[in-house]
Design a protein around this motif. Structure first.
Motif, short mmCIF file in Angstrom:
data_model
loop_
_atom_site.label_atom_id
_atom_site.label_comp_id
_atom_site.label_asym_id
_atom_site.label_seq_id
_atom_site.Cartn_x
_atom_site.Cartn_y
_atom_site.Cartn_z
N TRP A 1 -8.57 -14.41 -7.19
CA TRP A 1 -9.29 -13.31 -7.87
C TRP A 1 -10.66 -13.71 -8.36
O TRP A 1 -11.55 -12.88 -8.46
CB TRP A 1 -8.49 -12.77 -9.07
CG TRP A 1 -7.01 -13.01 -8.98
CD1 TRP A 1 -6.26 -13.86 -9.73
CD2 TRP A 1 -6.11 -12.39 -8.07
NE1 TRP A 1 -4.95 -13.80 -9.33
CE2 TRP A 1 -4.83 -12.92 -8.32
CE3 TRP A 1 -6.27 -11.45 -7.06
CZ2 TRP A 1 -3.71 -12.53 -7.59
CZ3 TRP A 1 -5.17 -11.06 -6.33
CH2 TRP A 1 -3.91 -11.60 -6.61
N TYR B 1 -4.47 -8.10 -0.85
CA TYR B 1 -5.82 -8.28 -1.43
C TYR B 1 -6.42 -9.57 -0.90
O TYR B 1 -5.72 -10.58 -0.72
CB TYR B 1 -5.74 -8.37 -2.96
CG TYR B 1 -7.08 -8.62 -3.63
CD1 TYR B 1 -7.90 -7.56 -3.96
CD2 TYR B 1 -7.53 -9.92 -3.90
CE1 TYR B 1 -9.15 -7.77 -4.55
CE2 TYR B 1 -8.78 -10.13 -4.49
CZ TYR B 1 -9.58 -9.06 -4.80
OH TYR B 1 -10.81 -9.27 -5.38
N TYR C 1 0.05 -3.84 -8.94
CA TYR C 1 -0.98 -2.80 -9.05
C TYR C 1 -0.63 -1.73 -10.07
O TYR C 1 0.53 -1.36 -10.23
CB TYR C 1 -1.21 -2.15 -7.68
CG TYR C 1 -1.92 -3.07 -6.73
CD1 TYR C 1 -3.25 -3.42 -6.95
CD2 TYR C 1 -1.27 -3.62 -5.63
CE1 TYR C 1 -3.91 -4.29 -6.10
CE2 TYR C 1 -1.93 -4.49 -4.77
CZ TYR C 1 -3.25 -4.82 -5.02
OH TYR C 1 -3.91 -5.68 -4.18
N ASP D 1 -6.34 -1.42 -0.60
CA ASP D 1 -7.46 -0.49 -0.86
C ASP D 1 -7.99 0.14 0.42
O ASP D 1 -9.05 0.77 0.42
CB ASP D 1 -8.59 -1.23 -1.60
CG ASP D 1 -9.11 -2.45 -0.83
OD1 ASP D 1 -8.95 -2.52 0.40
OD2 ASP D 1 -9.69 -3.35 -1.47
N LYS E 1 0.85 -1.20 0.00
CA LYS E 1 0.00 0.00 0.00
C LYS E 1 0.88 1.25 0.00
O LYS E 1 0.60 2.22 -0.73
CB LYS E 1 -0.93 0.01 1.21
CG LYS E 1 -1.82 1.25 1.21
CD LYS E 1 -2.80 1.22 2.35
CE LYS E 1 -3.54 2.54 2.46
NZ LYS E 1 -4.23 2.64 3.75
N HIS F 1 -10.62 -11.28 -1.63
CA HIS F 1 -11.90 -10.83 -2.18
C HIS F 1 -12.94 -10.72 -1.06
O HIS F 1 -12.71 -11.12 0.08
CB HIS F 1 -12.34 -11.66 -3.38
CG HIS F 1 -12.64 -13.10 -3.09
ND1 HIS F 1 -13.73 -13.49 -2.35
CD2 HIS F 1 -11.99 -14.24 -3.46
CE1 HIS F 1 -13.74 -14.81 -2.29
NE2 HIS F 1 -12.70 -15.29 -2.93
N TYR G 1 -4.81 -4.29 3.70
CA TYR G 1 -5.28 -4.21 2.31
C TYR G 1 -4.80 -2.96 1.59
O TYR G 1 -4.77 -1.87 2.16
CB TYR G 1 -6.81 -4.33 2.25
CG TYR G 1 -7.22 -5.72 2.66
CD1 TYR G 1 -6.75 -6.81 1.93
CD2 TYR G 1 -7.96 -5.95 3.80
CE1 TYR G 1 -7.05 -8.11 2.32
CE2 TYR G 1 -8.25 -7.26 4.20
CZ TYR G 1 -7.79 -8.33 3.45
OH TYR G 1 -8.05 -9.60 3.84
N SER H 1 -10.15 -2.14 -6.69
CA SER H 1 -10.41 -1.22 -5.57
C SER H 1 -9.18 -0.40 -5.20
O SER H 1 -9.30 0.78 -4.87
CB SER H 1 -10.91 -2.00 -4.36
OG SER H 1 -10.03 -3.08 -4.10
N ALA H 2 -7.98 -1.00 -5.27
CA ALA H 2 -6.78 -0.25 -4.88
C ALA H 2 -6.58 0.92 -5.84
O ALA H 2 -6.33 2.06 -5.42
CB ALA H 2 -5.56 -1.17 -4.89
N THR I 1 -3.44 -12.35 1.46
CA THR I 1 -3.37 -10.96 1.91
C THR I 1 -1.92 -10.52 2.09
O THR I 1 -1.54 -9.41 1.69
CB THR I 1 -4.18 -10.82 3.22
OG1 THR I 1 -5.53 -11.19 2.94
CG2 THR I 1 -4.15 -9.41 3.75
N VAL J 1 -10.71 -6.70 -8.99
CA VAL J 1 -9.38 -6.32 -8.47
C VAL J 1 -9.03 -4.89 -8.92
O VAL J 1 -7.95 -4.64 -9.45
CB VAL J 1 -8.29 -7.35 -8.87
CG1 VAL J 1 -7.05 -7.19 -7.97
CG2 VAL J 1 -8.80 -8.78 -8.76
N HIS K 1 -0.47 -10.23 -1.58
CA HIS K 1 -1.04 -9.31 -2.58
C HIS K 1 -1.75 -8.10 -2.00
O HIS K 1 -2.30 -7.29 -2.75
CB HIS K 1 -2.03 -10.07 -3.48
CG HIS K 1 -1.42 -11.25 -4.17
ND1 HIS K 1 -0.40 -11.12 -5.08
CD2 HIS K 1 -1.66 -12.58 -4.05
CE1 HIS K 1 -0.05 -12.32 -5.50
NE2 HIS K 1 -0.80 -13.22 -4.89
#
Ligand code: FAD
Ligand code: DLZ
Ligand code: SF4
Length: 514
Positions: free
Chosen positions: A265, A366, A230, A400, A49, A368, A398, A272-273, A361, A270, A364
């Protein structure tokens, strides 16, 4: 024109769409970006992030410079960096004269509070402009909410569909005769199906440099940057969106609630970020999704489901955040008071479902929605973990995560800490739900059919214990009638055994009182 200092924040990477830059005069103005410890450290964000935000800011600064705009870019390691955004505004004002400072409203309450306090005290006018990258502003949401005893996303979403003319027929009625096709979207995944490949963006030179800085400066933060994929520029985000519309959108929906080992995924977007960073315009992507339906390239249930997530859920969550903060953050309707198990950070657990969600997590930044809601969120709620610990975890892990969207999802969706402001009942579920919606349970060390004993799936006793502990608050909820009927049929001995087993599990996992 007044000579203006224009502050751009790390999640305002929106070329041509940012209210703070709208009347920019490149002859006189300066755009200020600042990498600061107050933002990198207020939670210990996932490494990816921070890399995403730094790469986004650095790239935006370069694009503005290329257009001849004066940019003041403060790096995290610059010698005089004051460590906070307001400190950097003060420093810029001390070093050069400006007639005013302009910023687009921040996405988090803590910063809005700080900016408003600074604006009230500053000698130089400090203008906080509305963030019109969203589709419903705080006053419109408050007007919609006014006088309603309950606020539900579904009704808000209908108003938004009409306001933006999305998926309406010639008479202004919902396309296909219904507002919502969710009933078609809750299937488990058949074995023979393989999810479509996702487009992942190889890091560009600016992103690679940001990743290297993060690896060096934030080595102790959660997660790894090794698999960073990303988008950090508008062009990269456009590639992801185009790919999503062409290959993933047609299957969006049907398997939204399914979970499959090794498939992080599925048919999720994918995005949101990139969208929360500001790279993707939410209205534009909704309109493009509708165009796919109109052109016969994507079915209505998929397109409606996708538009509902963005026009409905995303905007509803943001509306609730600004309507209910700051009191919202302190809510703890179920009086949960335990610690979060350590395996939420390490991934070291024999529970196959939690292990998959946490390791994805870590790798990535991430997971879902159903992993967040029904695996990690549900389990923390069943354990009785304090909302602050849960909230902190979701903010950290996350890519995002920003409080305006993370907090309503944890307090409202995952843990029921808000007591029903967002949802009409807690999303509590036993192992049976996870077994139905995933392929986790087969190879798991625990037995999803057992309720008590060292091999029993830990979700099971915790689920019944959760219902028993919270009967006073939830027992009369009509949507909980079925499980409470089953609970009431249990003998006192069964209930006592469940309570003992639940306590044993909590102790074994370190979910002890704080
Ligand atoms: P998809 O499933 O493909 O959905 C498409 C888009 O719809 C998403 O990119 C997102 O922008 C929007 N969306 C879908 N569901 C939601 C929702 N419930 N709230 C807001 N937007 C939604 N989302 C965040 O953006 N940031 C967070 O910090 C965040 N924390 C969450 C915490 C919990 C406990 C839960 C249950 C959900 C959280 N969500 C959060 C919502 C959702 O899980 C993510 O938006 C989604 O998983 C992102 O992946 P995707 O882009 O593949 O989404
Ligand atoms: C998330 C984040 C991080 C990690 N770092 C910075 C930063 O150094 N400078 C900055 O301007 N913004 C950063 N951000 C994003 C902010 O935290 C975000 O703008 C607020 O939380 C409001 O949403
Ligand atoms: Fe998760 Fe229980 Fe299934 Fe194991 S058996 S994967 S712990 S739900």
């Amino acid at each position: 024109m007044p000579k203006t200092l224009r502050l751009v924040l790390g999640d305002q990477i929106s070329d041509g769409r940012l209210s703070s830059l709208r009347d920019l005069d490149s002859a006189t103005d300066t755009v200020l970006f600042a990498e600061v410890r107050a933002e990198t450290d207020y939670v210990r964000h996932h490494k990816q992030k921070i890399a995403l935000v730094f790469a986004g800011m650095r790239g935006f600064a370069e694009r503005l410079r290329a257009q001849g705009v004066g940019v003041r870019y403060v790096g995290l390691e610059d010698a005089d960096n004051t460590g906070s955004l307001i400190g950097e505004v003060r420093r810029a004002l001390a070093e050069a004269p400006f007639d005013r400072v302009v910023v687009t409203a921040p996405g988090e309450y803590r910063l809005m509070d700080a900016f408003e306090a600074f604006a009230a005290a500053s000698n130089v006018p400090f203008q906080i402009r509305e963030d019109d990258r969203y589709l419903c502003n705080a006053s419109d949401f408050a007007a919609w909410a006014h006088g309603k005893s309950v606020l539900r996303m579904e009704l808000f979403y209908r108003v938004m569909r009409v306001r933006y003319g999305l998926l309406l027929d010639a008479d202004g009625k919902p396309e296909g005769g219904a507002w919502n096709f969710d009933k078609e979207n809750r299937k488990a995944m058949p074995k023979r199906l393989t999810p479509p490949p996702h487009r992942f963006v190889p890091p560009n030179a600016i992103t690679l440099a940001a990743i290297a800085d993060v690896e060096r400066l934030f080595a102790e933060h959660f997660g790894s940057c090794a698999g960073f994929f990303y988008a950090t520029t508008p062009a990269e985000a456009e590639g992801v969106v185009a790919d999503f519309l062409a290959t993933i959108l047609p299957g969006f929906g049907e398997y939204q609630d399914a979970m499959v080992r090794g498939e992080p995924w599925m048919w999720h977007a994918v995005i949101s970020a990139a969208m929360n960073l500001g790279l993707i315009d939410p209205l534009a992507i909704c309109r493009r999704a509708e165009a796919e339906y109109r052109a016969g390239r994507a079915p209505l249930n998929a397109v409606e489901g996708f538009i509902r997530q963005i026009l409905g859920w995303r905007e509803f969550m943001r509306g609730i955040y600004w309507l209910k903060m700051p009191a919202f953050k302190a809510l703890n309707a179920l009086e949960a008071n335990r610690k979060l198990p350590w395996f939420y950070w390490s991934g070291e657990t024999a529970m196959a479902c939690i292990k998959d969600a946490v390791t994805t997590t870590q790798a990535h930044a991430y997971a879902h929605h159903i992993q967040r809601l029904m695996v990690t969120g549900n389990f923390a709620m069943l354990l009785g973990v304090h909302p602050d610990e849960i909230n902190d975890w979701y903010m950290v892990v996350y890519a995002d995560a920003y409080e305006w969207v993370e907090l309503p999802n944890t307090h409202g969706m995952a843990t029921f800490a808000d007591g029903g402001i967002i949802g009409s009942k807690p999303y509590a579920a036993s192992g049976a739900y996870i077994n139905r919606m995933s392929d986790y349970c087969g190879p798991c060390r625990y037995d999803v059919k057992q309720r008590i004993g060292p091999d029993a799936c830990p979700f099971n006793a915790l689920y019944w214990d959760f219902l028993a502990r919270n009967q006073a608050l939830l027992g009369r909820n009509i949507r909980m009638a079925m499980p409470y009927k089953t609970l009431e049929r249990m003998t006192p001995e069964d209930r006592a055994a469940i309570a003992t087993e639940a306590e044993r599990v909590k102790t074994e996992f370190g979910a002890v009182p704080r």
